[in-house]
Design a protein around this motif. Structure first.
Motif, PDB file in Angstrom:
ATOM      1  N   ASN A 188       0.604  -1.417  -0.354  1.00 19.22           N
ATOM      2  CA  ASN A 188      -0.045   0.016   0.073  1.00 19.22           C
ATOM      3  C   ASN A 188       0.532   1.273   0.031  1.00 19.22           C
ATOM      4  OD1 ASN A 188      -2.812  -1.271   0.533  1.00 19.22           O
ATOM      5  ND2 ASN A 188      -1.755  -1.994   2.317  1.00 19.22           N
ATOM      6  N   ALA A 189       0.606   2.301  -0.535  1.00 18.62           N
ATOM      7  CA  ALA A 189       1.301   3.638  -0.602  1.00 18.62           C
ATOM      8  C   ALA A 189      -0.822   4.613  -0.315  1.00 18.62           C
ATOM      9  CB  ALA A 189       1.288   4.077  -1.960  1.00 18.62           C
ATOM     10  N   VAL A 190       0.331   5.480   0.439  1.00 16.30           N
ATOM     11  CA  VAL A 190      -0.882   6.731   1.058  1.00 16.30           C
ATOM     12  C   VAL A 190       0.209   8.110   0.512  1.00 16.30           C
ATOM     13  CG1 VAL A 190      -2.227   8.334   2.568  1.00 16.30           C
ATOM     14  CG2 VAL A 190      -2.252   5.715   3.185  1.00 16.30           C
ATOM     15  N   ILE A 191      -0.745   8.653  -0.898  1.00 20.29           N
ATOM     16  CA  ILE A 191       0.289   9.819  -0.855  1.00 20.29           C
ATOM     17  C   ILE A 191      -0.740  11.302  -0.669  1.00 20.29           C
ATOM     18  CG2 ILE A 191       0.654  11.283  -2.751  1.00 20.29           C
ATOM     19  CD1 ILE A 191       0.371   9.047  -4.085  1.00 20.29           C
ATOM     20  N   LEU A 192      -0.145  12.008  -0.134  1.00 20.66           N
ATOM     21  CA  LEU A 192      -0.438  13.205   1.065  1.00 20.66           C
ATOM     22  C   LEU A 192      -0.268  14.050  -0.308  1.00 20.66           C
ATOM     23  CD1 LEU A 192       0.607  13.153   4.253  1.00 20.66           C
ATOM     24  CD2 LEU A 192      -0.973  12.167   3.035  1.00 20.66           C
ATOM     25  N   ALA A 193      -1.794  14.673  -0.960  1.00 20.00           N
ATOM     26  CA  ALA A 193      -1.888  16.013  -1.401  1.00 20.00           C
ATOM     27  C   ALA A 193      -2.969  17.321  -1.410  1.00 20.00           C
ATOM     28  CB  ALA A 193      -2.379  15.539  -3.698  1.00 20.00           C
ATOM     29  N   ALA A 194      -3.222  16.627  -0.247  1.00 15.83           N
ATOM     30  CA  ALA A 194      -4.671  18.074   0.330  1.00 15.83           C
ATOM     31  C   ALA A 194      -4.598  19.807   0.297  1.00 15.83           C
ATOM     32  CB  ALA A 194      -4.994  17.444   1.158  1.00 15.83           C
ATOM     33  N   GLY A 195      -2.908  19.982   0.552  1.00  8.62           N
ATOM     34  CA  GLY A 195      -2.087  21.554   0.813  1.00  8.62           C
ATOM     35  C   GLY A 195      -2.643  22.390  -0.376  1.00  8.62           C
ATOM     36  N   ARG A 196      -2.641  23.645   0.047  1.00  5.91           N
ATOM     37  CA  ARG A 196      -2.778  24.291  -0.410  1.00  5.91           C
ATOM     38  C   ARG A 196      -1.907  25.258  -1.726  1.00  5.91           C
ATOM     39  NH1 ARG A 196      -7.184  28.631   2.131  1.00  5.91           N
ATOM     40  NH2 ARG A 196      -9.056  27.930   2.178  1.00  5.91           N
ATOM     41  N   SER A 197      -0.655  24.567  -1.262  1.00  6.43           N
ATOM     42  CA  SER A 197       0.784  25.033  -1.632  1.00  6.43           C
ATOM     43  C   SER A 197       0.547  26.462  -1.394  1.00  6.43           C
ATOM     44  CB  SER A 197       0.626  24.239  -2.951  1.00  6.43           C
ATOM     45  OG  SER A 197       0.832  23.174  -2.922  1.00  6.43           O
ATOM     46  N   TYR A 198       1.093  27.408  -0.115  1.00  4.49           N
ATOM     47  CA  TYR A 198       1.093  28.630  -0.443  1.00  4.49           C
ATOM     48  C   TYR A 198       2.384  29.183  -0.456  1.00  4.49           C
ATOM     49  CZ  TYR A 198      -3.598  29.622   1.831  1.00  4.49           C
ATOM     50  OH  TYR A 198      -4.821  29.849   1.885  1.00  4.49           O
TER      51      TYR A 198
ATOM     52  N   ASP B  33       0.801  -2.022   6.241  1.00  2.00           N
ATOM     53  CA  ASP B  33       2.201  -2.136   5.162  1.00  2.00           C
ATOM     54  C   ASP B  33       2.433  -1.323   3.920  1.00  2.00           C
ATOM     55  OD1 ASP B  33       3.059  -4.113   3.927  1.00  2.00           O
ATOM     56  OD2 ASP B  33       1.486  -5.314   3.000  1.00  2.00           O
ATOM     57  N   ALA B  34       2.285  -0.015   5.008  1.00  2.00           N
ATOM     58  CA  ALA B  34       2.946   1.085   3.669  1.00  2.00           C
ATOM     59  C   ALA B  34       3.516   2.100   3.319  1.00  2.00           C
ATOM     60  CB  ALA B  34       0.620   2.231   4.167  1.00  2.00           C
ATOM     61  N   PHE B  35       3.597   2.312   2.020  1.00  2.00           N
ATOM     62  CA  PHE B  35       4.881   3.518   2.324  1.00  2.00           C
ATOM     63  C   PHE B  35       3.826   5.095   2.370  1.00  2.00           C
ATOM     64  CE2 PHE B  35       6.833   1.010  -0.855  1.00  2.00           C
ATOM     65  CZ  PHE B  35       7.834   1.114   0.047  1.00  2.00           C
ATOM     66  N   LEU B  36       4.320   6.051   2.938  1.00  2.00           N
ATOM     67  CA  LEU B  36       3.388   7.055   3.029  1.00  2.00           C
ATOM     68  C   LEU B  36       4.260   8.505   2.483  1.00  2.00           C
ATOM     69  CD1 LEU B  36       1.313   8.947   4.826  1.00  2.00           C
ATOM     70  CD2 LEU B  36       2.853   9.520   6.724  1.00  2.00           C
ATOM     71  N   CYS B  37       3.685   9.051   1.492  1.00  2.00           N
ATOM     72  CA  CYS B  37       4.569   9.817   0.510  1.00  2.00           C
ATOM     73  C   CYS B  37       4.025  11.398   0.452  1.00  2.00           C
ATOM     74  CB  CYS B  37       4.363   9.295  -0.823  1.00  2.00           C
ATOM     75  SG  CYS B  37       4.752   7.580  -0.647  1.00  2.00           S
ATOM     76  N   HIS B  38       4.302  12.319   0.147  1.00  2.00           N
ATOM     77  CA  HIS B  38       4.373  13.614   0.079  1.00  2.00           C
ATOM     78  C   HIS B  38       5.060  14.054  -1.847  1.00  2.00           C
ATOM     79  CE1 HIS B  38       4.387  15.174   4.366  1.00  2.00           C
ATOM     80  NE2 HIS B  38       5.169  13.834   4.068  1.00  2.00           N
ATOM     81  N   CYS B  39       3.056  14.717  -2.315  1.00  2.53           N
ATOM     82  CA  CYS B  39       2.839  14.159  -3.560  1.00  2.53           C
ATOM     83  C   CYS B  39       3.841  15.624  -4.431  1.00  2.53           C
ATOM     84  CB  CYS B  39       1.761  15.051  -4.278  1.00  2.53           C
ATOM     85  SG  CYS B  39       1.080  16.781  -3.549  1.00  2.53           S
ATOM     86  N   ASP B  40       4.228  16.213  -3.771  1.00  2.38           N
ATOM     87  CA  ASP B  40       5.585  17.485  -4.595  1.00  2.38           C
ATOM     88  C   ASP B  40       7.066  16.735  -4.580  1.00  2.38           C
ATOM     89  OD1 ASP B  40       5.957  17.170  -1.927  1.00  2.38           O
ATOM     90  OD2 ASP B  40       5.299  19.796  -1.690  1.00  2.38           O
ATOM     91  N   ASN B  41       7.413  15.374  -3.835  1.00  4.57           N
ATOM     92  CA  ASN B  41       8.758  15.020  -4.066  1.00  4.57           C
ATOM     93  C   ASN B  41       9.251  14.692  -5.168  1.00  4.57           C
ATOM     94  OD1 ASN B  41       8.751  15.838  -1.714  1.00  4.57           O
ATOM     95  ND2 ASN B  41       9.275  14.399   0.192  1.00  4.57           N
TER      96      ASN B  41
END
Length: 143
Positions: free
Chosen positions: A4-14, A97-105
């Motif tokens: 599994n993987a979770v990609i965090l992509a909710a922010g506004r990116s100020y 059983d997951a990778f936790l990732c950030h969408c902007d890397n």
């Protein structure tokens, strides 16, 4: 193998304003590929079966990824007042059983490997040294 993987992509990116006013930073192009699609591709190449993307700001731009890449879109309706920890809470069903990732890397080479113990979860990090490190990670004898 991590499944599994979770990609965090909710922010506004100020921090990327004014570029992020119309395009989420996940969809910025680097060397012909959007950041999020490169990340999804790298995860798939490493054998990750289930990918959940937590979205908030400009969420409608992410829905085409469901059909194109077979990801699951999860909405963080409180993205404007909460931080990444709330996005992680929104994805709690996918964290085993997951990778936790950030969408902007951006990773020039695929950092995700196929053969990791699947009885734990992993948060992506890059080893870096010097005085300008925002976060410091250390590996114990267990890795």
């Amino acid at each position: 193998m991590v499944k599994n993987a979770v990609i965090l992509a909710a922010g506004r990116s100020y921090s990327f304003a004014p570029f992020s006013y119309e395009t989420p930073k996940a969809f910025f192009r680097v060397k012909g590929e959007t950041l999020i699609e490169r990340l999804i591709r790298q995860l798939r190449e490493a054998g990750v079966e289930t990918i959940a993307v937590v979205v908030g700001s400009m969420r409608e731009k992410f829905y085409p990824l469901e059909e194109k890449w077979g990801v699951t879109i999860l909405e963080n309706s409180l993205y404007a007042s909460k931080n990444n920890l709330y996005s992680v809470q929104c994805a709690r069903a996918y964290l085993s059983d997951a990778f936790l990732c950030h969408c902007d890397n951006y990773y020039p080479e695929n950092p995700f490997v196929k053969h990791l113990p699947s009885d734990r979860s992993y948060r992506q990090a890059v080893v870096k040294s010097g005085p300008d490190c925002e976060f410091n990670c250390y590996a114990d004898s267990d890795g």
